[in-house]
Design a protein around this motif. Structure first.
Motif, PDB file in Angstrom:
ATOM      1  N   ILE A   1       9.239  27.194  -5.972  1.00 18.62           N
ATOM      2  CA  ILE A   1       9.812  26.420  -7.084  1.00 18.62           C
ATOM      3  C   ILE A   1       9.223  25.013  -6.988  1.00 18.62           C
ATOM      4  O   ILE A   1       9.392  24.326  -5.969  1.00 18.62           O
ATOM      5  CB  ILE A   1      11.350  26.416  -6.989  1.00 18.62           C
ATOM      6  N   LEU A   2       8.509  24.619  -8.028  1.00 10.36           N
ATOM      7  CA  LEU A   2       7.701  23.388  -7.956  1.00 10.36           C
ATOM      8  C   LEU A   2       8.429  22.173  -8.507  1.00 10.36           C
ATOM      9  O   LEU A   2       9.279  22.283  -9.395  1.00 10.36           O
ATOM     10  CB  LEU A   2       6.408  23.576  -8.755  1.00 10.36           C
ATOM     11  N   TRP A   3       8.053  21.029  -7.999  1.00  5.66           N
ATOM     12  CA  TRP A   3       8.476  19.721  -8.520  1.00  5.66           C
ATOM     13  C   TRP A   3       7.258  19.154  -9.252  1.00  5.66           C
ATOM     14  O   TRP A   3       6.128  19.326  -8.784  1.00  5.66           O
ATOM     15  CB  TRP A   3       8.849  18.830  -7.325  1.00  5.66           C
ATOM     16  N   PRO A   4       7.470  18.457 -10.380  1.00  5.58           N
ATOM     17  CA  PRO A   4       6.274  18.072 -11.165  1.00  5.58           C
ATOM     18  C   PRO A   4       5.540  16.815 -10.676  1.00  5.58           C
ATOM     19  O   PRO A   4       5.188  15.943 -11.465  1.00  5.58           O
ATOM     20  CB  PRO A   4       6.854  17.863 -12.570  1.00  5.58           C
ATOM     21  N   GLY A   5       5.275  16.694  -9.377  1.00  7.38           N
ATOM     22  CA  GLY A   5       4.526  15.537  -8.862  1.00  7.38           C
ATOM     23  C   GLY A   5       3.053  15.879  -8.692  1.00  7.38           C
ATOM     24  O   GLY A   5       2.678  17.054  -8.706  1.00  7.38           O
ATOM     25  N   TYR A   6       2.229  14.869  -8.517  1.00  4.36           N
ATOM     26  CA  TYR A   6       0.793  15.101  -8.320  1.00  4.36           C
ATOM     27  C   TYR A   6       0.146  13.838  -7.758  1.00  4.36           C
ATOM     28  O   TYR A   6       0.690  12.734  -7.889  1.00  4.36           O
ATOM     29  CB  TYR A   6       0.123  15.466  -9.659  1.00  4.36           C
ATOM     30  N   CYS A   7      -1.011  14.001  -7.152  1.00 10.44           N
ATOM     31  CA  CYS A   7      -1.815  12.859  -6.694  1.00 10.44           C
ATOM     32  C   CYS A   7      -2.836  12.577  -7.783  1.00 10.44           C
ATOM     33  O   CYS A   7      -3.649  13.453  -8.115  1.00 10.44           O
ATOM     34  CB  CYS A   7      -2.520  13.216  -5.386  1.00 10.44           C
ATOM     35  N   HIS A   8      -2.802  11.371  -8.323  1.00 13.70           N
ATOM     36  CA  HIS A   8      -3.709  11.077  -9.452  1.00 13.70           C
ATOM     37  C   HIS A   8      -5.179  11.127  -9.029  1.00 13.70           C
ATOM     38  O   HIS A   8      -6.046  11.471  -9.819  1.00 13.70           O
ATOM     39  CB  HIS A   8      -3.355   9.728 -10.095  1.00 13.70           C
ATOM     40  N   VAL A   9      -5.461  10.816  -7.769  1.00 17.01           N
ATOM     41  CA  VAL A   9      -6.867  10.811  -7.316  1.00 17.01           C
ATOM     42  C   VAL A   9      -7.422  12.246  -7.318  1.00 17.01           C
ATOM     43  O   VAL A   9      -8.491  12.517  -7.862  1.00 17.01           O
ATOM     44  CB  VAL A   9      -6.977  10.208  -5.894  1.00 17.01           C
ATOM     45  N   HIS A  10      -6.667  13.169  -6.739  1.00 14.65           N
ATOM     46  CA  HIS A  10      -7.151  14.551  -6.648  1.00 14.65           C
ATOM     47  C   HIS A  10      -7.019  15.302  -7.977  1.00 14.65           C
ATOM     48  O   HIS A  10      -7.854  16.136  -8.309  1.00 14.65           O
ATOM     49  CB  HIS A  10      -6.421  15.285  -5.523  1.00 14.65           C
ATOM     50  N   SER A  11      -5.957  14.985  -8.746  1.00 12.13           N
ATOM     51  CA  SER A  11      -5.794  15.661 -10.043  1.00 12.13           C
ATOM     52  C   SER A  11      -6.917  15.303 -11.000  1.00 12.13           C
ATOM     53  O   SER A  11      -7.231  16.070 -11.910  1.00 12.13           O
ATOM     54  CB  SER A  11      -4.482  15.230 -10.702  1.00 12.13           C
ATOM     55  N   ASP A  12      -7.492  14.112 -10.816  1.00  9.56           N
ATOM     56  CA  ASP A  12      -8.553  13.664 -11.729  1.00  9.56           C
ATOM     57  C   ASP A  12      -9.918  14.283 -11.413  1.00  9.56           C
ATOM     58  O   ASP A  12     -10.871  14.100 -12.168  1.00  9.56           O
ATOM     59  CB  ASP A  12      -8.676  12.131 -11.692  1.00  9.56           C
TER      60      ASP A  12
ATOM     61  N   SER B   1       0.868  -1.175   0.000  1.00 12.05           N
ATOM     62  CA  SER B   1       0.000   0.000   0.000  1.00 12.05           C
ATOM     63  C   SER B   1       0.909   1.231   0.000  1.00 12.05           C
ATOM     64  O   SER B   1       1.400   1.661   1.042  1.00 12.05           O
ATOM     65  CB  SER B   1      -0.903  -0.057   1.240  1.00 12.05           C
ATOM     66  N   ARG B   2       1.182   1.737  -1.199  1.00  9.42           N
ATOM     67  CA  ARG B   2       2.167   2.817  -1.370  1.00  9.42           C
ATOM     68  C   ARG B   2       1.516   4.005  -2.047  1.00  9.42           C
ATOM     69  O   ARG B   2       0.669   3.830  -2.915  1.00  9.42           O
ATOM     70  CB  ARG B   2       3.312   2.343  -2.279  1.00  9.42           C
ATOM     71  N   CYS B   3       1.926   5.200  -1.664  1.00 12.56           N
ATOM     72  CA  CYS B   3       1.402   6.402  -2.322  1.00 12.56           C
ATOM     73  C   CYS B   3       2.236   6.682  -3.567  1.00 12.56           C
ATOM     74  O   CYS B   3       3.424   6.973  -3.457  1.00 12.56           O
ATOM     75  CB  CYS B   3       1.479   7.597  -1.371  1.00 12.56           C
TER      76      CYS B   3
END
Ligand code: SF4
Length: 302
Positions: A167-178, A85-87
């Motif tokens: 200064i941003l890193w290009p990561g995201y949470c797929h659940v919330h981005s969707d 169970s990994r993020c």
């Protein structure tokens, strides 16, 4: 706790007998939430992981949460019932790439969202959660701040702190981005009286539709204290179970398909098995633990 099933009863018996504190994140399945000593967001659970007497912590959440509990309480045994169970967002940045990236910005502090691995946290100045990200960045003297890994949360912090350069890193949470503007609009048309609560891991166009931007814990507090009777919940659907349970006289409307498959990997049988076997446990290199404590403790001291 309400009425429990036989397997849930057995879990509670074993947890008490074996001196285990069970922590569950707000996105866990209802059966797991119901047997936990504490259900909460990353910040609440990180704080609870440090201040409780039990000799073992069982963390029902994703990998980085169990790692943070171990870093904050290294003398305790920390059990993560399903290590798979990994993020995914936490694995969008690693220590080596971050070292190279920050070398391009000498002297600029790095803020890591708590959704990062222990190896990544070992490279940063301070951690934050979605509940305190704005406060953490505001507390830094530097005008420029590197923020990893969630670019959506970083953009939200930027919108709240226009005097800082994030200064941003290009990561995201797929659940919330969707989560989309159209989904929120459709729910708002169905429930015109409802207040819209949005998690800051969502995109800015969705965030701009919010009556309140908040972490999951912040959403619960807002719903409890607000005179409104209905709420649209712009985050993972697991939170709605807890809201309905704790605030039964109000209505909560979840978003279809806002489901984190990783959070749902922990089933009630996994919890029982892990208690019976007192594992799988979280092992962290002592040097990594040492280097995780300052950024985590700096955040908690705020
Ligand atoms: S909801 Fe998003 S941030 Fe949370 S564990 Fe799932 S993928 Fe990671």
């Amino acid at each position: 706790m309400g009425r429990l099933s036989p397997i849930q009863d057995r879990i509670r018996e074993l947890a008490d007998e074996k001196d285990v504190l069970i922590l569950a994140h707000n996105y866990q399945i209802p059966e797991v939430q119901d047997i936990a000593d504490i259900v909460g967001d990353s910040l609440v659970l990180a704080i609870k992981a440090t201040g409780t007497p039990q000799s073992t912590i069982m963390f029902c959440g994703v990998d980085f949460m169990a790692e943070s509990a171990k870093a904050l309480s290294p003398e305790k045994r920390v059990i993560h019932p399903v290590p798979g169970s990994r993020c995914p967002m936490a694995h969008m940045v690693d220590s080596e790439s971050l070292r190279e990236f920050r070398a391009g910005y000498p002297g600029v502090p790095v803020v890591a969202y708590i959704n990062t691995t222990a190896e990544t946290k070992a490279e940063v100045d301070i951690c934050c959660t979605s509940a305190n990200a704005v406060k953490v960045v505001a507390s830094l003297e530097s005008d420029k701040v590197i923020f990893v890994p969630d670019s959506n949360l970083g953009l939200y912090v930027q919108s709240e702190l226009p005097d800082k350069e994030i200064i941003l890193w290009p990561g995201y949470c797929h659940v919330h981005s969707d989560i989309t503007v159209e989904q929120i609009e459709a729910l708002r048309n169905e429930h015109p009286e409802a207040k819209v609560l949005i998690h800051p891991e969502c995109t800015m166009d969705v965030i701009r539709m919010a009556d309140k931007v908040a972490s999951t814990e912040g959403m619960i507090t807002y719903a409890r204290e607000s005179p409104a009777r209905e709420f649209i919940i712009g985050t993972e659907e697991g939170l709605v179970y807890r809201m309905r349970k704790e605030i039964p006289d109000k209505a909560f409307h979840p978003l279809e398909n806002a489901i984190c498959p990783n959070m749902k990997k922990i089933g009630i049988e996994d919890v029982l098995k892990a208690l019976e076997e007192m594992g799988p446990t979280v092992g962290l290199d002592p040097e990594i633990i040492e280097r995780n404590r300052p950024p985590l403790e700096r955040m908690l001291s705020l």
